[in-house]
Design a protein around this motif. Structure first.
Motif, PDB file in Angstrom:
ATOM      1  N   SER A   1       0.823  -1.129  -0.118  1.00  0.00           N
ATOM      2  CA  SER A   1      -0.022  -0.095   0.153  1.00  0.00           C
ATOM      3  C   SER A   1       0.881   1.205   0.060  1.00  0.00           C
TER       4      SER A   1
ATOM      5  N   ARG B   1       2.591   1.754  -3.556  1.00  0.00           N
ATOM      6  CA  ARG B   1       1.597   1.669  -4.557  1.00  0.00           C
ATOM      7  C   ARG B   1       0.908   3.321  -4.560  1.00  0.00           C
ATOM      8  N   GLU B   2       0.879   3.640  -3.287  1.00  0.00           N
ATOM      9  CA  GLU B   2      -0.404   4.731  -3.044  1.00  0.00           C
ATOM     10  C   GLU B   2       0.275   6.059  -2.150  1.00  0.00           C
ATOM     11  N   THR B   3       1.022   5.536  -0.975  1.00  0.00           N
ATOM     12  CA  THR B   3       1.375   6.818  -0.207  1.00  0.00           C
ATOM     13  C   THR B   3       2.574   7.445  -0.541  1.00  0.00           C
TER      14      THR B   3
END
Length: 202
Positions: A125, A128-130
């Protein structure tokens, strides 16, 4: 029954009001190696997988060889993004001029050319995102994400789009990584996980 002396809780176990700061990473005692700061919270590294270790070693070596002389490749070195964010990409290439002293512990975000994250199960996570959002906001022009797909490396390449300030996907590489920016690179990705031949007896 003998009871040993009570071990005091480490100071970083309880964050201060408002969270930890980028400077705290250099002063908190007994922090685990490769601790990152994300939104004022300490993020601890999990045990490395073999894929993660091989990918860091391979990309670090190859980028160091291929980078222009004004750039330097580093592995697992923190970036100063802001007061409450000091992430540690797995591999990064920086302006050599930003490396002012051997005892420095971080580089400014504006010196980073690509930031590269090798994805593991626990970091999925964040990688890929933060982290991409934070890297883009810090104006780091290139971001690569490397994932293990059935035992083979896949590299997702992103470039910061100046009009939106966000990353846009420019390519996905399965067998060979070939890009022209931030400098020309042509790498055989299969070499990351290629079987190592056992040493021959003398």
């Amino acid at each position: 029954m003998n009871v040993g002396p009570e071990v005091p809780e480490p100071r970083w176990a309880v964050p201060p009001e408002g969270g930890w700061t980028a400077d705290d990473l250099d002063t908190l005692p007994n922090l685990p190696p490769h601790t990152e700061l994300i939104d004022g919270s300490l993020v601890f590294a999990c045990p490395q997988t073999l894929f993660h270790s091989l990918a860091i070693s391979f990309l670090g070596r190859q980028l160091q060889v291929r980078a222009p002389k004004e750039l330097e490749a580093l592995s697992r070195f923190t970036i100063d993004i802001d007061r409450h964010n000091r992430p540690e990409p797995d591999v990064l290439v920086v302006d050599a001029a930003a490396l002012a002293a051997l005892d420095q512990t971080r580089v400014p975000a504006d010196a980073v050319r690509p930031a590269i994250e090798i994805v593991s199960a626990e970091s999925l996570s964040r990688d890929r995102e933060t982290k991409p959002v934070k890297y883009a906001r810090a104006r780091i022009p290139h971001f690569w994400r490397v994932e293990n797909q059935d035992g083979r490396a896949v590299v997702y390449v992103f470039e910061r789009e100046p009009a939106t300030g966000a990353y846009t996907s420019t390519a996905i590489f399965h067998d060979r990584l070939k890009v022209s920016v931030p400098f020309p690179i042509d790498l055989d990705l299969d070499a990351i996980t290629a079987p190592r031949r056992a040493a021959e007896p003398e």
